[in-house]
Enzyme design. Structure first.
Site, PDB file in Angstrom:
ATOM      1  N   LYS A  53       0.515  -1.192   0.030  1.00 33.04           N
ATOM      2  CA  LYS A  53       0.089   0.533   0.225  1.00 33.04           C
ATOM      3  C   LYS A  53       1.016   1.150   0.167  1.00 33.04           C
ATOM      4  CE  LYS A  53      -3.290  -2.936   2.123  1.00 33.04           C
ATOM      5  NZ  LYS A  53      -4.202  -3.249   3.222  1.00 33.04           N
ATOM      6  N   GLN A  97      -4.739  -2.027   9.679  1.00 28.59           N
ATOM      7  CA  GLN A  97      -4.138  -3.665   8.640  1.00 28.59           C
ATOM      8  C   GLN A  97      -5.425  -4.098   9.430  1.00 28.59           C
ATOM      9  OE1 GLN A  97      -3.163  -3.878   5.598  1.00 28.59           O
ATOM     10  NE2 GLN A  97      -3.867  -5.877   5.959  1.00 28.59           N
ATOM     11  N   ASP A 120     -11.640   1.854   3.409  1.00 25.73           N
ATOM     12  CA  ASP A 120     -11.667   0.035   4.013  1.00 25.73           C
ATOM     13  C   ASP A 120     -12.958   0.183   3.298  1.00 25.73           C
ATOM     14  OD1 ASP A 120      -9.767  -1.077   3.419  1.00 25.73           O
ATOM     15  OD2 ASP A 120      -9.170  -1.648   5.678  1.00 25.73           O
TER      16      ASP A 120
END
Ligand code: NAP
Length: 286
Positions: A53, A97, A120
């Protein structure tokens, strides 16, 4: 005749080229899309994802921050960091994460992320907006699935779509997005009795169950579009999807490979969400 492969890598590269252009335009206005990625602990797979990322941000000209926190970080310290990032102007997207260490309540952490920075798409408000069809940041893998189908030139409206799997991160949001695109949607899961029969009625079959090669040709209507979200590590170290690719190839009309199908789309959609969040923050049309 063999199915046409839907090349996720190529589609992803095309979207990235568009993001680079838009980012250059934004920079002329003094805006640099910014993503903060938070990693707690030492999970090897998570470390790889976080690295990818950060690299994507660099390649696309975004600003990025990676916060690597120790495994024993307290929930309150993590929430304090999120609160700080929520207020930080240079950050438009926050990604924590997952999975988090067991002593941290994932829901409390997701809920703490500002909905405007929820790249997300897991915040309950983002999920609610998805369901009612309001503007929101969409979860990355499901949004990637829809984008792949559309960019291949496949019409979704009026088709029967069957989604196998009902997780909050893939199955349910994919089903909602297909519905939003005017498909007639059936969702199957581990308690569905006649799944093979139902799957065989699908014009578009999306599989996200986490079982290597579980879906064979008997689940596929001739000519159907088969989207395989699964990523499974086989004993020989190779990756395989949830669909038995070789077995389905002669029956399906279109099929996504694993690797190289849905996988490459996920990070690209995260970058697209960060760009969208930056534009929304500065009230630039999306
Ligand atoms: P998950 O949370 O484990 O959910 C699996 C779902 O599949 C559940 O709804 C389960 O049903 C259903 N299921 C399991 N076995 C089944 C069977 N034999 N028949 C019918 N339904 C079955 O998994 P997930 O997070 O959605 O991930 C699914 C797969 O996608 C995994 O391989 C994962 O690695 C992959 N994935 C890929 C990406 C990407 O970027 N490409 C992103 C996310 C996930 P119940 O609800 O009844 O238990």
């Amino acid at each position: 005749m063999s199915a046409q492969r839907i090349e996720g890598k190529q589609i992803s590269d095309a979207i990235r080229a568009e993001i680079v252009q838009e980012t250059a335009e934004l920079k002329k206005k003094g805006i640099v899309p910014g993503l903060a990625v938070v990693l707690v602990g030492e999970d090897p797979a998570s470390k790889v994802y976080v690295g990818s990322k950060a690299k994507a941000c660099e390649q696309l000209g975004f600003y990025s921050e990676v916060h690597r926190l120790a495994e024993n970080t307290s929930q309150s310290d993590l929430l304090a960091l999120i609160e700080k990032l929520n207020k930080q102007d240079s950050i438009h997207g926050i990604l924590v994460q997952l999975p988090l260490p067991k002593h941290i309540d994932e829901k409390a952490v997701i809920d703490a992320i500002s909905v405007h920075k929820d790249v997300d798409g897991f915040h309950p408000v983002s999920v609610g907006n998805l369901v009612i069809g309001d503007v929101s940041l969409l979860p990355c893998t499901p949004a990637g699935v829809i984008e792949m189908i559309k960019r291949t030139g496949i019409e979704i409206a009026g088709k029967h779509a069957v989604v196998i799997g009902r997780s909050n991160i893939v199955g349910k949001p994919v089903a909602m997005l297909l519905l939003r695109e005017h498909a007639t949607v059936t969702v199957c899961h581990s308690k569905t009795p006649n799944m093979e029969e139902i799957a065989r009625t699908a014009d578009i079959l999306v599989v996200a169950i986490g079982k290597a090669k579980a879906i064979g040709a008997s689940y596929v209507k001739p000519g159907a579009v088969v989207i395989d979200v699964g990523i499974n590590r086989l004993e020989d170290g190779k990756l395989a999807g949830d669909v038995d690719y070789d077995a389905v190839l002669e029956t399906a009309g279109y099929i996504t490979p694993v690797p190289g199908g849905v996988g490459p789309m996920t990070i690209t959609m995260l970058m697209l969400n960060t760009l969208k969040a930056a534009k929304q923050t500065h009230a630039i049309g999306v």
